[in-house]
Design a protein around this motif. Structure first.
Motif, PDB file in Angstrom:
ATOM      1  N   ALA A 294       0.827  -1.208   0.000  1.00 10.29           N
ATOM      2  CA  ALA A 294       0.000   0.000   0.000  1.00 10.29           C
ATOM      3  C   ALA A 294       0.862   1.259   0.000  1.00 10.29           C
ATOM      4  O   ALA A 294       0.535   2.254  -0.645  1.00 10.29           O
ATOM      5  N   HIS A 540     -18.718   4.458  13.179  1.00 13.24           N
ATOM      6  CA  HIS A 540     -17.644   5.203  13.822  1.00 13.24           C
ATOM      7  C   HIS A 540     -16.291   4.570  13.570  1.00 13.24           C
ATOM      8  O   HIS A 540     -15.298   4.997  14.098  1.00 13.24           O
ATOM      9  N   ARG A 541     -16.316   3.518  12.789  1.00 13.09           N
ATOM     10  CA  ARG A 541     -15.046   2.836  12.599  1.00 13.09           C
ATOM     11  C   ARG A 541     -14.294   3.335  11.367  1.00 13.09           C
ATOM     12  O   ARG A 541     -13.328   2.740  10.937  1.00 13.09           O
ATOM     13  N   ARG A 542     -14.758   4.413  10.796  1.00 11.34           N
ATOM     14  CA  ARG A 542     -14.011   4.997   9.668  1.00 11.34           C
ATOM     15  C   ARG A 542     -12.614   5.356  10.143  1.00 11.34           C
ATOM     16  O   ARG A 542     -12.455   5.988  11.186  1.00 11.34           O
ATOM     17  N   ASN A 543     -11.638   4.954   9.396  1.00 14.54           N
ATOM     18  CA  ASN A 543     -10.277   5.143   9.879  1.00 14.54           C
ATOM     19  C   ASN A 543      -9.711   6.507   9.553  1.00 14.54           C
ATOM     20  O   ASN A 543      -8.948   7.071  10.301  1.00 14.54           O
ATOM     21  N   GLY A 620      -1.390   9.524   8.886  1.00 14.73           N
ATOM     22  CA  GLY A 620      -1.820   8.135   9.030  1.00 14.73           C
ATOM     23  C   GLY A 620      -2.958   7.941  10.012  1.00 14.73           C
ATOM     24  O   GLY A 620      -3.411   8.872  10.681  1.00 14.73           O
ATOM     25  N   GLU A 621      -3.403   6.711  10.081  1.00 14.34           N
ATOM     26  CA  GLU A 621      -4.586   6.407  10.884  1.00 14.34           C
ATOM     27  C   GLU A 621      -4.442   6.731  12.372  1.00 14.34           C
ATOM     28  O   GLU A 621      -5.406   7.192  12.986  1.00 14.34           O
ATOM     29  N   PRO A 622      -3.260   6.510  12.954  1.00 17.18           N
ATOM     30  CA  PRO A 622      -3.157   6.860  14.382  1.00 17.18           C
ATOM     31  C   PRO A 622      -3.499   8.331  14.639  1.00 17.18           C
ATOM     32  O   PRO A 622      -4.119   8.657  15.647  1.00 17.18           O
ATOM     33  N   TRP A 623      -3.126   9.202  13.688  1.00 11.69           N
ATOM     34  CA  TRP A 623      -3.449  10.618  13.855  1.00 11.69           C
ATOM     35  C   TRP A 623      -4.941  10.859  13.725  1.00 11.69           C
ATOM     36  O   TRP A 623      -5.522  11.636  14.446  1.00 11.69           O
ATOM     37  N   ARG A 625      -7.197   8.823  14.401  1.00 14.67           N
ATOM     38  CA  ARG A 625      -7.887   8.335  15.580  1.00 14.67           C
ATOM     39  C   ARG A 625      -7.990   9.472  16.610  1.00 14.67           C
ATOM     40  O   ARG A 625      -9.008   9.650  17.254  1.00 14.67           O
TER      41      ARG A 625
END
Lengths: 763, 239
Positions: A294, A540-543, A620-623, A625
């Protein structure tokens, strides 16, 4: 299996044993001919270099024959020719083997440092200028300025700014920890007063592996003890530039080595993103072990936005596959399939190989290749085995020379070299050369026509001089009258050009304004749509929110709109030029076909580089979140998201619009400049003849004497001689330039049509 | 964000250990090492984009579990073994002692570029008791891996292993030291243990061997260490 480290060491040892200094790039020492393992027949970019040299010498020759107003045009072209350079960026994920790939391609094993951990910490420019002179400085390292260091090490640079924009008030713990680590490391390595080094520029006359490792290599900072006493400056180095007088390139090339993307050390990842916009050609290095993940795809998408058709994919590390040749082909076709799926409109050449093999093949003089290869590789590389099966004896008989040749062929390097040469034929550099050639052609043609006209009138003049004084006087008056008329018309033409120029500018102004509005509307629609989605969504699980589609839409609209503007300009040019032809035809009898044709060179593709700038939404996803957590209600989320998208993309739109404006204005300026040069040339010619006629007239009215009459006679004869020489020279120039343009067009066309897929190296 | 609690331990249902990582990171061969037998296909073209649940059965069985719970017997070569809305996972049953104490699940799909697959893999790891995260030695612990790992619940960190696969591709002992030093610094805080393993070599040995010669190889490949580490995880999970 032996590591490259060892290979490198043995390479260096071998060099030292030969009594040379460990300097690796010294052009004076290793000329092409002396190298034992130099397989390539043609240096990279040889045909383009040939064109460049021919154009450069033509510029000098033209200089002797053109009028004053054209000289600046020639100087400018000559400067562009001297500075022409093809930039090749080598990019890819961390640890894909980019530096090792460059070492193999430039045939200098061990040049750039490599390590099991991410090693390249600094963007490194390798300049192959193809000048025979040994460069004054072999290596130049620029250190961060105090401000830049402050921004990066204390502030966290761009990444921190992006984070701040996505989740205001938040400082990612990870980044903070890494910055702390980096600051302490710099202090440990360079002493507490390392700040004094900031802003410095270090130049060296020689490049040594130790030097490169000090400035470029991230270094094994995790080792408990430092193994050397040397200072490691890579933390505070901003750019490294190396200069070579020798190399595999015929045309001046700058290779750009970058730290890999997807690096867990966030600070290094950031360095790379800043360098992505300038190269003409990208070589994207993948690892055969994990091809096209990816991270690779998202980087390719960014590149695609930048340079539609200048990407070469090199699948590295084929040597680490269980069956290098067989599996290599499988990976290659899988990658090709995936690329076609992702980028249906692109034709991206894919080459599989191994930089390691490429480096090995160059060391055949110094090491026993067999000792460095797996038995299975030996069988694969050893070629068809006559006795069949894995006969040890048969394998042992495979000669070192044969093996190194096979390694070179299978390394993929010859295929990369050929592909780079082919791509250079249609790169921005080639387009530039074609523009220069077209400009020279125009100059040569107009000079030829003006000179012919002058010659004709001079001959008439000489003829008239033999007649009676009375007739001469009336002839002169007649000629003066016609010159006055010509001058008036030419000046009128000049005024027309000014109007055309103004019209062009207006067209560009309205066009770019419309572009700005269109792009703004797209961003507006997208942000609304995303905000709606947030409001409506129960999931709510949209990343994260993916803004890649927005980039795609913006790019599409941008290119379409610019294409429209360009074709509008072309349309006006197409209408304008025939008219000009008529006017100029009236002024100068016998203007040949092909004179004053609209520029045929296509408008260079407008780069959409600003679209590749990282925005806060790319984090990225952690941000993300954190973002989801920071905005409790759906309404807040929606409002913040809408504002965020608009705020992030508005500056990008502004950049796109101003880019379009600059490029289109450049094109128009070029057209207007050419036209003006022609008119100015005409006026200079008229002026010259007026002076001659005035002298003649004063002779007739009795102001002159016998001597001045002879002088005039001589001047006339000289001028006639010069004119006929110029005519002859220009005819030759026109011939040669036509030929050059044909060459450039053929090589550009070769790149455009789809290439037969290359087989894996060595099969 | 809704985080599901670990799958409720049904009576007699042993704890679940997920083996996860990006594509071609050596997940399948690592499972083979743990099982001591090459049951999962690991060939270059044998990539199966579906989670595989390996659990105890009295005899070898392989079935495709559909979304509605129905199971269809299948084989590795069957077509249509892809992640769609009506396929859930592959179930492999084996009569192997280890599986009486745990279930293994291969969580295929991180950084695949396919959102659905990535979401499934995340879900599997969230529900697992612990995770063995595979990262290939030559390109170990990239940002994308770290980002994916940070998406998972924190409780996993103290009972999960970072398996550095393809150890044999590391050129020298010194390189191995440097690599593990970096991983200790960058990934150490997120795992209870970091193990290096030459997964292909260990898998080829086919489980814990008896001979002194092969025993040495088994130790050197890292097979012994990973098996011990996983057994320790299982022991922790079972009071």
């Amino acid at each position: 299996m032996i590591g490259l480290d060892e290979v490198r060491k043995s390479a260096l040892d071998a060099e030292r044993m030969r009594g040379d200094s460990p300097q690796l790039q010294d052009g004076a020492k290793a000329s092409c001919g002396e190298r034992p393992f130099r397989w390539r027949k043609d240096p990279i970019g040889a045909s383009l270099e040939d064109v460049r040299a021919r154009l450069s010498s033509l510029a000098t020759k033209l200089h002797e024959h053109v009028d004053e107003p054209t000289v600046p045009l020639l100087h400018e072209a000559q400067r562009q020719l001297e500075q022409a350079c093809c930039r090749i960026g080598v990019v890819g994920q961390v640890k894909a083997g980019k530096s090792t790939f460059i070492n193999a391609l430039v045939e200098q094993p061990g040049l750039l440092p490599s390590n099991i951990n991410p090693s390249t910490a600094v963007v490194t420019l390798l300049n192959f200028r193809h000048s025979k002179a040994v460069p004054e400085c072999a290596a130049v390292f620029r250190l961060f300025s105090p401000d830049e260091w402050q921004d990066l090490a204390e502030g966290g640079g761009n990444l921190r700014k992006l984070t701040e924009r996505l989740v205001p008030g938040f400082r990612p713990e990870l980044l903070r920890a890494q910055l702390e680590f980096m600051r302490k490391r710099a202090e440990r390595r360079l002493g507490p007063d390392f700040h004094e080094l900031l802003g410095q520029c270090h130049c060296f006359k020689q490049t040594t592996p130790e030097l490169l490792s000090d400035y470029i290599s991230a270094g094994s900072d995790y080792e408990a003890t430092s193994t050397s006493e040397r200072r490691r400056l890579s933390d505070i180095t901003r750019t490294a530039e190396l200069f070579f007088s020798d190399g595999p390139f015929a045309f001046p090339v700058t290779l750009i080595d970058t730290p890999g993307n997807n690096d867990a050390f966030l600070v290094r990842d950031e360095v790379t993103r800043r360098t992505l916009d300038s190269p003409d050609i990208f070589i994207f290095v993948l690892s055969a072990l994990q091809p096209l993940s990816a991270a690779d795809l998202s980087m390719l998408r960014l590149l695609n936005g930048l340079h539609k058709d200048r990407i070469i994919v090199f699948i590295n590390r084929a040597d680490q596959l269980a069956d290098p040749l067989g599996d290599g082909l499988t990976v290659k076709s899988a990658v090709e399939r995936r690329l076609r799926l992702e980028f249906p409109t692109l034709d991206i050449p894919v080459i599989a190989g191994s930089s390691w093999w490429g480096n090995l093949s160059l060391l055949a003089d110094h090491i026993d290749l067999r000792a460095h290869l797996k038995p299975s590789d030996l069988i694969a590389l050893g070629g068809p085995n006559p006795s069949g099966g894995e006969d040890r004896h048969a394998l042992a008989s495979v000669s070192q020379l044969h093996l190194s040749h096979a390694l070179h062929e299978s390394s993929g390097m010859p295929q990369v070299a050929a592909t780079v040469t082919r791509m250079m034929g249609s790169s921005g550099t080639a387009v530039l050369l074609r523009q220069i050639a077209a400009c020279f052609l125009e100059i040569a043609r107009s000079t030829a026509i003006l000179t012919k006209a002058e010659l004709k009138s001079l001959e008439k003049h000489q003829e008239v001089r033999r007649l009676e004084a009375m007739t001469v006087s009336s002839k002169i008056a007649e000629e003066q009258q016609s010159l006055r008329l010509a001058e008036e018309r030419t000046t009128a033409l000049q005024a027309t050009f000014k109007q055309i120029d103004a019209h062009f500018s207006e067209l560009i102004a309205t066009g770019t304004e419309a572009l700005r509005n269109d792009l703004g509307q797209i961003v507006h629609d997208f942000s609304n749509q995303q905000a709606e989605l947030v409001l409506l969504s129960r999931d709510h699980r949209r990343n994260k929110v993916d803004v890649m589609p927005l980039r795609g839409r913006l790019e599409g609209a941008y290119l379409a709109s610019c294409g429209q503007m360009a074709s509008d300009l072309k349309c006006i040019e197409g209408f304008l030029y025939p008219q000009l032809q008529v006017i100029v035809g009236n002024l100068l009898s016998n203007s040949p076909a092909g004179f004053l044709e609209p520029p045929r060179a296509p408008l260079q593709l407008l780069p959409s580089a600003p679209l590749s700038v990282a925005v806060a939404l790319d984090l990225g996803e952690p941000w993300w979140r954190l973002w989801f957590a920071a905005n409790p209600s759906s309404q807040q989320k929606a409002d913040h998201l809408r504002k965020l998208i608009e705020d992030e993309f508005t500056p990008l739109i502004e950049e796109l619009v101003s880019l379009a404006q600059i490029r289109l204005t450049e094109r128009v300026d070029y057209t207007v400049q050419r036209l003006n040069a022609i008119v100015d040339g005409m006026l200079t010619g008229i002026e010259r003849r007026k002076v001659l006629l005035a002298a003649e007239y004063s002779l007739l009215t009795g102001d002159g004497d016998e001597r001045s009459s002879t002088k005039l006679e001589n001047e006339l004869a000289e001028r006639v001689h010069a004119c006929s020489e110029t005519c002859a020279a220009c005819a030759l120039f026109v011939e040669e330039l036509t030929q050059i343009i044909e060459i450039l067009e053929t090589s550009a066309a070769q790149t455009d049509c789809p290439q037969p897929t290359m087989e894996l190296a060595g099969t | 964000m809704a985080v599901r609690s670990p799958e409720p331990a049904r009576r007699g249902s042993p704890p679940c250990i997920a083996v996860a990582g990006e594509a071609r990171s050596g997940k399948s061969s690592l499972i083979n090492v743990l099982l001591g037998s090459s049951v999962l296909p690991t060939g270059f073209n044998d990539h199966i984009p579906l989670p595989v649940l390996v659990s105890y059965a009295s005899r070898l069985s392989l079935s495709l579990e559909l979304s509605n719970g129905r199971r269809v017997p299948t084989d590795w070569l069957a077509t249509g073994l892809t992640a769609t809305h009506n396929t859930r996972r592959l179930r492999l049953g084996l009569p192997i002692d280890l599986l009486e104490t745990c279930r293994l699940v291969e969580a295929a799909g991180f950084a695949t570029g396919c959102d659905d697959l990535d979401r499934r893999a995340l879900g599997i790891c969230r529900r697992a008791h612990s995770v063995v995260w595979c990262t290939p030695a030559v390109q170990a612990w990239k940002a994308s891996e770290r980002d994916a790992w940070l998406m998972l619940p924190k409780r996993l960190r103290e009972r999960s292993i970072l398996a550095v696969t393809y150890k044999d591709a590391i050129p020298s002992e010194r390189d191995a030291e440097q690599l593990s030093a970096r991983l200790r610094a960058e990934a150490g805080p997120y795992f209870s243990k970091i193990v290096m393993i030459a997964n292909n070599r260990a898998a080829a040995l086919g489980g814990q061997p008896d001979g002194p010669n092969t025993k040495h190889l088994w130790q050197a490949s890292g097979g012994a260490e990973i098996c011990a580490a996983v057994r320790a995880l299982i022991a922790e999970a079972r009071p």
